[in-house]
Design a protein around this motif. Structure first.
Motif, short mmCIF file in Angstrom:
data_model
loop_
_atom_site.label_atom_id
_atom_site.label_comp_id
_atom_site.label_asym_id
_atom_site.label_seq_id
_atom_site.Cartn_x
_atom_site.Cartn_y
_atom_site.Cartn_z
N UNK A 51 0.45 -1.34 -0.01
CA UNK A 51 0.10 -0.19 0.34
C UNK A 51 1.00 1.09 -0.17
N UNK A 52 0.87 2.44 -0.61
CA UNK A 52 1.25 3.81 -0.94
C UNK A 52 1.42 4.20 0.30
N UNK A 79 4.31 11.64 -3.86
CA UNK A 79 2.43 11.26 -4.51
C UNK A 79 3.79 11.88 -5.40
N UNK A 80 4.33 12.25 -6.24
CA UNK A 80 4.75 12.69 -7.69
C UNK A 80 5.08 11.33 -8.25
N UNK A 81 5.42 10.19 -7.01
CA UNK A 81 5.79 8.94 -7.60
C UNK A 81 5.32 8.41 -7.86
N UNK A 85 3.79 6.63 -10.99
CA UNK A 85 3.01 4.57 -12.09
C UNK A 85 2.73 4.72 -11.85
N UNK A 86 0.86 5.44 -11.65
CA UNK A 86 -0.11 5.58 -12.17
C UNK A 86 -0.28 5.84 -13.71
N UNK A 148 -4.38 15.37 -10.53
CA UNK A 148 -4.26 13.82 -10.71
C UNK A 148 -5.00 12.94 -11.33
N UNK A 149 -6.42 13.07 -10.35
CA UNK A 149 -7.08 12.23 -10.54
C UNK A 149 -7.78 13.09 -12.06
#
Lengths: 222, 222
Positions: A51-52, A79-81, A85-86, A148-149
């Motif tokens: 998990x993050x 968070x940028x990482x 990933x996403x 980002x979403x």
DNA sequence: CCTACCGATCGGTAGG
DNA sequence: CCTACCGATCGGTAGG
């Protein structure tokens, strides 16, 4: 990040086999991009496994042989990482979906055949070896910012845009009975949830899964 | 914890309306159990909204008007509180499913009718107002111990045991074509995923969802 | 990319 | 259940 990494399906496992090995600098291969990609890959694996929030940037650094502060040389925040990933996961998935359709485009224009290709490929994206990116995107979206979403939603729309006409055709021909929009959401749910229970070491193959999904969703030919 | 709290569906919202109000001690009502239940309820809401790791025990304490250390008077660890949420959620869901079947047991012995009741109730368990428990169980299971996972698996088996014969009957009669086990996993996936996208303020009702799911999974009568 | 470090937060506890 | 507190960990940064 614009050009997708080599098919995660076959490339990731090999890389995971030698996490110690410092990047071989054959020819003029620059390290820059590689280290960044290594970080993204290690982060994806750890974010998925723990998990993050439960993954520290120190964990990620250690996984690629860096010191604790070094990931911040490549990414301005944890968070940028996660977002990287996403985004990488979505771009890669879109590209892989495109290839899957192209390969089958020989004659397969019939909606049921197309749906099979899409579903089979989606299982690959979700469950293929080393494919941690999309599961992370699916299960850690709480941790990213609204902006980002929004950006990811665009990529997801692109990915889904191929499905929409296929599902519409199937609904028009009576092979899918449910409301188109809800059918899409329910189908993606059925597929996406497999990331929670699928065990590669068990009996069912991805082809079995695709068969079962098709049999479940499609009305039999009358 | 053995007796399930009053139907979360109607009781939770009322309680959430007055989070400040100190427990009314009408008659000989003991506070003990109440505070514990309040903690579980607040934890469920926060765990669902922010995730287990991102929720501090201080957040939970504040939500019920306690000081930061006080939750540990009721639960020996943050993990124990998470597990309590999940166990309470499962016991409550099992009880609710039992009631739903009982209420419909008038004549409904036909498998399609039973599946509809089960699916409709499952959407209620997942998406009903104040029902944060099951979503927390579904999406935070990474954070509990293997032993706890085993105990929850037993409750989940109990919950699913009602579905198995219904799905088997539908498969036998040809109204579900897919392999029984995979069909169950895919169906639960389709339903469970709704916790990610369903918005009560939008158009579709839980009845709409149940209709769509039935139409998607069941073969039309020939 | 490393060294050295900081401020903040967190789960949990002793002692009442 | 509160007060007061501790040790550990974490994301992130300056300065090289």
């Amino acid at each position: 990040m614009d050009k997708p990494v080599a098919r995660a399906t076959d490339a990731d496992t090999a890389a995971a086999k030698r996490p110690r090995g410092r990047p071989r600098k054959t020819l003029g291969e620059r390290d820059d991009g590689n280290r960044r990609v290594e970080l993204i890959r290690a982060a994806a694996r750890l974010f998925r496994k723990k998990g993050f929030d439960a993954t520290s940037t120190r964990d990620i650094a250690a996984a690629v042989g860096m010191q604790s502060g070094s990931p911040f040389y490549h990414f301005k925040s944890k968070g940028a990482l996660l977002y990287a990933v996403m985004e990488e996961g979505m771009r890669s998935a879109i590209a892989q979906q495109g290839r899957a359709l192209q390969k089958e485009e020989q004659e397969t224009t019939d909606p049921p055949g197309l749906l099979r290709v899409l579903i089979r490929n989606h299982f690959d994206v979700l469950l293929g070896p080393g494919n941690d990116f999309i599961p992370v995107m699916l299960y850690e979206s709480r941790a990213i910012t609204p902006r980002q979403r929004g950006l990811l939603a665009q990529l997801q729309s692109e990915y889904e845009s191929v499905w929409t006409p296929v599902l519409a055709a199937l609904q028009a021909s009576g092979r899918i009975r449910a409301d188109a929009k809800l059918a899409r959401l329910l189908i993606f749910g059925a597929l996406n949830w497999s990331a929670q229970w699928f065990d590669r070491r068990q009996s069912a193959t991805l082809d079995d899964l695709a068969d079962a999904a098709l049999a479940l969703f499609l009305q039999e030919i009358p």
